[in-house]
Scaffold this motif. Structure first.
Motif, short mmCIF file in Angstrom:
data_model
loop_
_atom_site.label_atom_id
_atom_site.label_comp_id
_atom_site.label_asym_id
_atom_site.label_seq_id
_atom_site.Cartn_x
_atom_site.Cartn_y
_atom_site.Cartn_z
N HIS A 226 4.23 -3.97 -4.51
CA HIS A 226 3.16 -4.33 -5.48
C HIS A 226 2.05 -3.21 -4.90
CE1 HIS A 226 0.07 -7.48 -5.76
NE2 HIS A 226 0.01 -7.27 -6.91
N CYS A 227 1.00 -3.25 -5.54
CA CYS A 227 0.07 -2.65 -5.49
C CYS A 227 -0.75 -3.86 -4.94
CB CYS A 227 -0.38 -1.20 -6.44
SG CYS A 227 -2.25 -0.22 -5.97
N THR A 228 -1.87 -3.64 -4.23
CA THR A 228 -2.94 -4.91 -4.28
C THR A 228 -4.00 -4.05 -4.78
OG1 THR A 228 -2.86 -4.28 -1.94
CG2 THR A 228 -2.20 -6.05 -1.70
N VAL A 229 -3.99 -2.96 -4.90
CA VAL A 229 -5.58 -2.08 -4.77
C VAL A 229 -5.94 -2.80 -6.21
CG1 VAL A 229 -7.00 -0.55 -5.05
CG2 VAL A 229 -5.16 -0.90 -3.03
N CYS A 230 -4.68 -2.24 -7.52
CA CYS A 230 -4.54 -2.18 -8.71
C CYS A 230 -3.61 -3.42 -8.95
CB CYS A 230 -3.60 -1.17 -8.99
SG CYS A 230 -4.09 0.19 -8.41
N ASP A 231 -3.48 -4.52 -8.35
CA ASP A 231 -2.91 -5.67 -8.68
C ASP A 231 -1.78 -5.68 -9.99
OD1 ASP A 231 -2.03 -7.97 -8.86
OD2 ASP A 231 -2.70 -8.49 -10.32
N TYR A 238 4.46 3.77 -2.40
CA TYR A 238 3.47 4.44 -3.13
C TYR A 238 2.46 4.66 -4.48
CZ TYR A 238 -0.02 8.14 -1.98
OH TYR A 238 -1.54 8.86 -1.58
N HIS A 239 1.88 4.34 -4.74
CA HIS A 239 0.71 4.03 -5.73
C HIS A 239 0.25 5.07 -5.74
CE1 HIS A 239 -0.90 1.45 -10.11
NE2 HIS A 239 -0.56 2.78 -10.04
N LYS A 240 1.02 6.52 -6.93
CA LYS A 240 0.04 7.50 -6.97
C LYS A 240 -0.99 7.85 -7.70
CE LYS A 240 3.45 10.77 -7.88
NZ LYS A 240 4.46 11.23 -8.74
N ASP A 241 -1.83 6.38 -8.70
CA ASP A 241 -3.10 6.16 -9.31
C ASP A 241 -4.08 6.07 -8.70
OD1 ASP A 241 -1.90 6.27 -11.84
OD2 ASP A 241 -2.55 4.33 -12.53
N CYS A 242 -3.62 5.04 -7.22
CA CYS A 242 -4.43 5.08 -6.60
C CYS A 242 -4.68 5.29 -4.90
CB CYS A 242 -4.60 3.57 -6.67
SG CYS A 242 -3.64 2.65 -6.02
N SER A 243 -3.80 6.15 -4.92
CA SER A 243 -3.10 6.80 -3.88
C SER A 243 -3.10 6.16 -2.73
CB SER A 243 -4.02 7.73 -3.20
OG SER A 243 -4.27 8.98 -4.40
N SER A 244 -2.24 4.61 -2.71
CA SER A 244 -2.48 3.85 -1.92
C SER A 244 -0.91 3.55 -0.87
CB SER A 244 -3.37 2.50 -2.39
OG SER A 244 -3.09 2.14 -3.56
N GLU A 245 -1.14 2.58 -0.51
CA GLU A 245 0.32 2.29 -0.07
C GLU A 245 0.98 0.45 -0.69
OE1 GLU A 245 2.79 3.28 2.47
OE2 GLU A 245 1.72 4.88 3.02
ZN LIG Z 1 -2.78 1.04 -7.57
#
Ligand SMILES: [Zn+2]
Length: 281
Positions: A226-231, A238-245
């Protein structure tokens, strides 16, 4: 009578243009995706050209379908979810062709190169492995274009975003059946120069079964993050879109999409083993 070095020369003559095409079309990562695919191509060819033709059918059709409508918004979003690019890396190559590679290697060790004989049960196992892989690939590449949202395989009342592992749609199932039938058709035409309907039927059912097992494993044991930045739910940590773990969400930690692909082939081979096949063929 063909001798071993002629087979090797022929393998090179057949594989080099395909490798060049893959290189030009950038359908594989360079160099590892390309090298791995070249290795799978060489071994399957040496085991039997029929196996290689099926590999080529899978590789060619999936390359075309990956590019098909790749600017479509539904497809773009779905691919982002799965974090897959158009290029296949070495792990994906092994996830798709690894079982055929193992069975072909076994066949070479046990019976030598293809000119000796074609073992029917080995040929069936390899055909089924490609039917599952092709069915699953077509289902993914075409199914993501479904205008109606896919339903969740574990709960038909729930819909999920396009591209979700475990989501199934009418379009995806249709593509899945076509993808499996395509391999079945190539197998029966190459082998007997005719279309044997019952062979085609068994291979199509096996491919569809494998594709559904893939969805089931994708919905249950595949590790999701789950990407907490983009939900957003992703398949990688690792989420490439927002470069976050991303944080762990569900599934078995070491089971990724590649392993799910391999497992679905193995389970299908267990279900459609020789015992069942010989009842029909
Ligand atoms: Zn993200």
């Amino acid at each position: 009578m063909v001798v071993w070095y002629q087979v090797i020369i022929l393998a090179m003559i057949c594989n080099i243009p395909v490798g060049y095409f893959a290189y030009k079309k950038r359908s594989l990562t360079q160099p590892y995706g390309l090298i791995t695919a070249g290795f799978v191509g060489a071994i399957t060819f040496l085991a039997h050209p029929l196996y290689w033709i099926m590999l080529l059918a899978f590789f060619g059709s999936s390359t075309i379908l990956t590019r098909y409508k790749n600017t479509n918004k539904l497809k773009e979003n779905a691919l982002k979810l799965a974090e897959k690019g158009g290029q296949r890396d070495s792990k994906q190559v092994l996830a798709n062709g690894g079982i055929a590679l193992i069975i072909s290697s076994y066949s070479i060790i046990k019976w030598g190169f293809w000119y000796d004989n074609l073992n029917t049960s080995i040929a069936f196992m390899i055909t089924i492995s490609f039917a599952v892989t092709n069915s699953d690939t077509w289902a993914t590449e075409i199914g993501v274009l479904s205008k109606r949202k896919p339903i969740w395989i574990l709960n038909p009342l729930k819909t999920v975003p396009n591209g979700t592992s475990g989501g199934i749609s009418v379009l995806g199932i249709g593509a899945s059946i076509s993808g499996a039938a395509f391999i079945g058709l190539i197998y029966s035409i190459s082998l007997t120069l005719t279309t044997s309907l019952h062979v085609l039927f068994i291979i199509t059912i096996a491919g569809l079964t494998g594709s559904l097992i893939d969805s089931l494993l994708g919905a249950t044991i595949q590790c999701m993050y789950h990407c907490t930045v983009c939900d957003k739910i992703t398949e990688k940590n690792y989420h490439k879109d927002c470069s976050s773990e991303c944080t762990y969400k569900k599934g078995v930690k070491f089971i990724n999409n590649d392993l799910v692909n391999i497992l679905s082939v193995i389970f299908t081979l267990i279900i459609f083993n020789n015992f069942i096949l010989y009842l029909f063929i």
